[in-house]
Design a protein around this motif. Structure first.
Motif, short mmCIF file in Angstrom:
data_model
loop_
_atom_site.label_atom_id
_atom_site.label_comp_id
_atom_site.label_asym_id
_atom_site.label_seq_id
_atom_site.Cartn_x
_atom_site.Cartn_y
_atom_site.Cartn_z
N SER A 274 0.84 -1.20 0.00
CA SER A 274 0.00 0.00 0.00
C SER A 274 0.88 1.25 0.00
O SER A 274 0.49 2.30 -0.53
N VAL A 290 1.90 3.67 6.37
CA VAL A 290 0.65 3.34 5.69
C VAL A 290 -0.28 4.56 5.79
O VAL A 290 -0.56 5.05 6.87
N LYS A 292 -3.73 5.77 5.68
CA LYS A 292 -5.12 5.28 5.71
C LYS A 292 -6.06 6.19 4.93
O LYS A 292 -7.07 5.74 4.39
N LEU A 295 -5.87 4.86 1.54
CA LEU A 295 -6.65 3.62 1.44
C LEU A 295 -8.15 3.93 1.38
O LEU A 295 -8.90 3.26 0.67
N GLY A 318 -3.28 -1.04 8.44
CA GLY A 318 -3.65 -1.38 7.08
C GLY A 318 -4.47 -2.65 7.03
O GLY A 318 -5.43 -2.76 6.26
N LEU A 322 -8.16 -3.34 5.46
CA LEU A 322 -8.41 -4.42 4.51
C LEU A 322 -9.58 -5.29 4.97
O LEU A 322 -10.46 -5.63 4.17
N CYS A 325 -12.99 -3.59 4.59
CA CYS A 325 -13.45 -3.57 3.20
C CYS A 325 -13.87 -4.96 2.74
O CYS A 325 -14.88 -5.11 2.03
N LEU A 332 -10.28 -4.10 -1.65
CA LEU A 332 -9.20 -3.16 -1.39
C LEU A 332 -7.84 -3.76 -1.73
O LEU A 332 -6.95 -3.05 -2.22
N VAL A 336 -5.19 -1.97 -4.20
CA VAL A 336 -3.81 -1.66 -3.82
C VAL A 336 -2.84 -2.28 -4.81
O VAL A 336 -1.88 -1.65 -5.27
#
Length: 371
Positions: A274, A290, A292, A295, A318, A322, A325, A332, A336
């Motif tokens: 990611s 990461v 977010k 994301l 992360g 994930l 989702c 997701l 990514v």
């Protein structure tokens, strides 16, 4: 000026696994110089010989060779690089110390196996022996300390040589940098840290070279051993087609841009990839995080409603994003992977390399792929 790795490592967090540190060529040269000058003044070689490194450590070095004659003394130390795959591991580093007239100071010479600088742009002038500034300072300080203890003037010529150094140097970047005739005497701390960044990146480059020389047209850059196993399972790649990428995605992509293969697989944990998707080429936790919010934007593109997107933006990790989702049917992981692939292709700048990306979770389950 850098001496290179012979091969890459196998894990991304080696500094935490108890791997044994080693000593730089600069530390070895300092130890050999200290022993030789002590013998020149006292007639006796200290064995082992103890030195003080720039950060205060005081390692002791056993002498592998010692010789003394009128006006000169030579001591040699075998370089121990610890658990680092350094091509200079096991090299015999010699220091020959000769007395000079009072007021001459410390003069450095390149003996057999030590290179000479032939191009500008390095931290040493053209024509100088390739003994870097920190090792020079270490040797000067130890010569001064020995002189004070034993009544010397500290005016000496120090000739550093490395047995088979010219041959070993062919495996390093020295010739390309204009350092000819042998190795560089290196080190800023005196300590070799296993799998340091520069050496790891050089190992990646050598891995690409090895794969190409073996006729491999498909290689995989993997962030760790788990993703490596997945790449093998998915594509059936042989060991010499596997690049221990670790956190250095940019190093893999930039080198393959210049040295293309037909296909590159990038395999790694969801969180690390990611970061690549967000445009980071160094995936280490200390140098990129990461995102977010990023994301959450990907989740929106995948059909997430605003409530889910906000929840993803506020996720703890992360993996949490994930899982949220996945529970709502938003791919997701695939998003990514696809975005990371786009970033990789952007770095490749049109090089004739097909790219696929595999995202996994910590158990090694594939959670996203592209294409």
């Amino acid at each position: 000026m850098a001496d290179g790795k012979a091969k890459g490592g196998r894990t991304a967090q080696l500094q935490h696994t108890g791997l044994r540190h080693g000593w730089t060529t600069g530390a070895c040269a300092t130890a050999a110089t200290t022993a030789a000058y002590t013998a020149l003044l006292t007639g006796e070689f200290p064995d082992p010989v103890t030195i003080t490194l720039p950060k205060g450590q005081t390692p002791a070095f056993a002498l592998a060779r010692e010789e003394k004659s009128a006006g000169r003394a030579m001591a040699a130390v075998v370089k121990d690089a610890g658990d680092d795959p350094d091509v200079t591991h096991g090299a015999l580093v010699r220091a020959t110390v000769r007395a000079l007239p009072t007021g001459s100071g410390v003069v450095f010479r390149a003996g057999p196996g030590v290179g000479t600088v032939t191009r500008p742009g390095l931290p040493l002038a053209v024509g100088e022996p390739a003994i870097n500034p920190v090792p020079r300072q270490m040797m000067r300080e130890h010569v001064a300390a020995v002189a004070e203890r034993h009544g010397g003037t500290g005016d000496v010529e120090i000739e550093i040589s490395v047995d088979d150094g010219e041959e070993i140097a062919r495996s390093t970047w020295n010739p390309r940098l204009g350092i000819l005739g042998g190795l560089s005497i290196l080190g800023t701390t005196g300590i070799v840290v296993p799998y340091s960044c520069s050496a790891w990146i050089d190992s990646i480059r050598r891995g690409v070279d090895v794969a190409r020389a073996a006729g491999r047209r498909h290689v995989a850059g993997c962030t760790g051993s788990t993703s490596e196993k997945v790449a093998v399972a998915v594509h059936g790649l042989p060991e010499d087609a596997l690049l221990d990428m670790g956190d250095f995605a940019g190093a893999v992509l930039k080198y393959i841009r210049r040295h293309p293969v037909d296909r590159l697989t990038i395999a790694g944990g969801f969180a690390k990839l990611s970061k690549l998707a967000a445009g980071h080429l160094d995936l280490h936790s200390s140098r990129s995080q990461v995102d977010k919010g990023f994301l959450a934007e990907l989740a929106r593109r995948g059909g997430a409603d605003e409530a889910l997107a906000e929840s993803v933006a506020a996720a703890n990790t992360g993996l949490d994003a994930l899982q949220q989702c996945a529970a709502r049917g938003i791919p997701l992981g695939d998003l990514v992977a696809a975005t990371a692939r786009d970033e990789a292709l952007a770095v490749l700048r049109g090089a004739p390399v097909a790219v696929d990306v595999i995202c996994i979770d910590r158990a090694g389950t594939i959670v996203g792929r592209a294409p």
